[in-house]
Write an enzyme that holds these catalytic residues in place. Structure first.
Site, PDB file in Angstrom:
ATOM      1  N   LYS A  18      12.879  -4.691 -42.601  1.00 37.86           N
ATOM      2  CA  LYS A  18      13.105  -5.584 -43.558  1.00 37.86           C
ATOM      3  C   LYS A  18      11.973  -5.895 -44.655  1.00 37.86           C
ATOM      4  CE  LYS A  18      13.293  -8.491 -40.038  1.00 37.86           C
ATOM      5  NZ  LYS A  18      13.258  -7.152 -39.104  1.00 37.86           N
ATOM      6  N   GLU A  93      13.428 -13.082 -45.964  1.00 38.56           N
ATOM      7  CA  GLU A  93      13.298 -12.227 -44.929  1.00 38.56           C
ATOM      8  C   GLU A  93      13.524 -12.891 -43.620  1.00 38.56           C
ATOM      9  OE1 GLU A  93      10.190  -8.848 -42.749  1.00 38.56           O
ATOM     10  OE2 GLU A  93       9.394 -10.149 -44.335  1.00 38.56           O
TER      11      GLU A  93
END
Length: 251
Positions: A18, A93
């Site tokens: 990520k 995120e």
């Protein structure tokens, strides 16, 4: 469209990539994105305490305090995406939703979190998500096998994760699948884009540019490099087949 702001959330297991994804697009679209990485620095320095490390070392003692703080910091991230001065697209995120639907859920399932603590955190979550501030327009799910994630976790060598187990990653993977693929808990988005995150770095970046960059550009109002900008069609109202329309996201 000038007043519309979009929130795109990157979800996936620990170690799925990520952070690399977020940083890649921060460099691709400077000025158009409000990029918010996971606030790990806050989790590891709360009043000079490493709450993340404390949670990993003694989860039964610290998991509720840690997850409550995660939810608080995540709610701040969501709120900042709607500020008057924010760029048109916020790239998050993880989110408040995965904090509850994956991590809090797993701690309760593994009997590490007391049922009373679990229900209190879920009450907070339900209160927060009743506010449109926490809505997400698109979720990007970086899907990778737990074994692949474990290898990446070992390579990045974060001290708090030195004892991270394959068993935990398997549990978290299944909850991501239940949430984003099987819709067991409902899904806070009009669209989930599932990407194979198991490839090598260069291949991954090529896939991300092909699959995600057009979404971000369309939301941001930035003309594509080889697209309609060359013919002078930069206004979204002149693009009835825009990604915004195809994704089913209301302007």
């Amino acid at each position: 469209m000038a007043c519309r702001r979009f929130t795109v959330c990157v979800e996936g297991n620990i170690g799925c990539g990520k952070s690399s994804f977020i940083r890649h697009f921060a460099n691709k679209l400077p000025g158009y994105l409000n990029v918010l990485e996971e606030p790990v620095a806050q989790w590891t320095s709360l009043n000079n305490n490493n709450l993340l490390g404390m949670m990993y070392s003694d989860p039964k003692r610290w998991c509720t305090a840690f997850q409550a703080y995660v939810m608080l910091t995540m709610s701040d991230g969501h709120s900042s995406s709607r500020g008057a001065s924010a760029p048109p697209v916020t790239l998050l995120e993880r989110s408040l939703h995965s904090a509850c639907r994956v991590f809090v859920e797993n701690l309760h399932m593994q009997s590490l979190m007391d049922s009373m603590d679990y229900h209190i955190l879920m009450e907070w979550y339900n209160l927060w998500v009743s506010d449109q501030t926490y809505d997400i327009d698109v979720i990007i799910y970086l899907r990778a096998k737990p074994s692949v994630c474990l290898e990446r976790v070992k390579k990045r060598n974060r001290s708090e994760e030195c004892d991270l187990s394959l068993e935990l990653l398997e549990q978290l993977h299944q909850l991501h699948e239940d949430w984003l693929i099987n819709h067991k808990f409902g899904c806070p988005s009009t669209r989930v884009v599932v990407l194979d995150a198991e490839q090598d770095f260069d291949s991954l970046m090529a896939v991300y540019d092909r699959e995600v960059l057009p979404i971000l550009r369309d939301f941001a109002g930035e003309p594509a490099v080889n697209g309609s900008a060359e013919s002078g069609e930069t206004d979204k109202e002149n693009k009835p087949n825009s990604l915004v329309a195809r994704l089913g996201v209301s302007p």
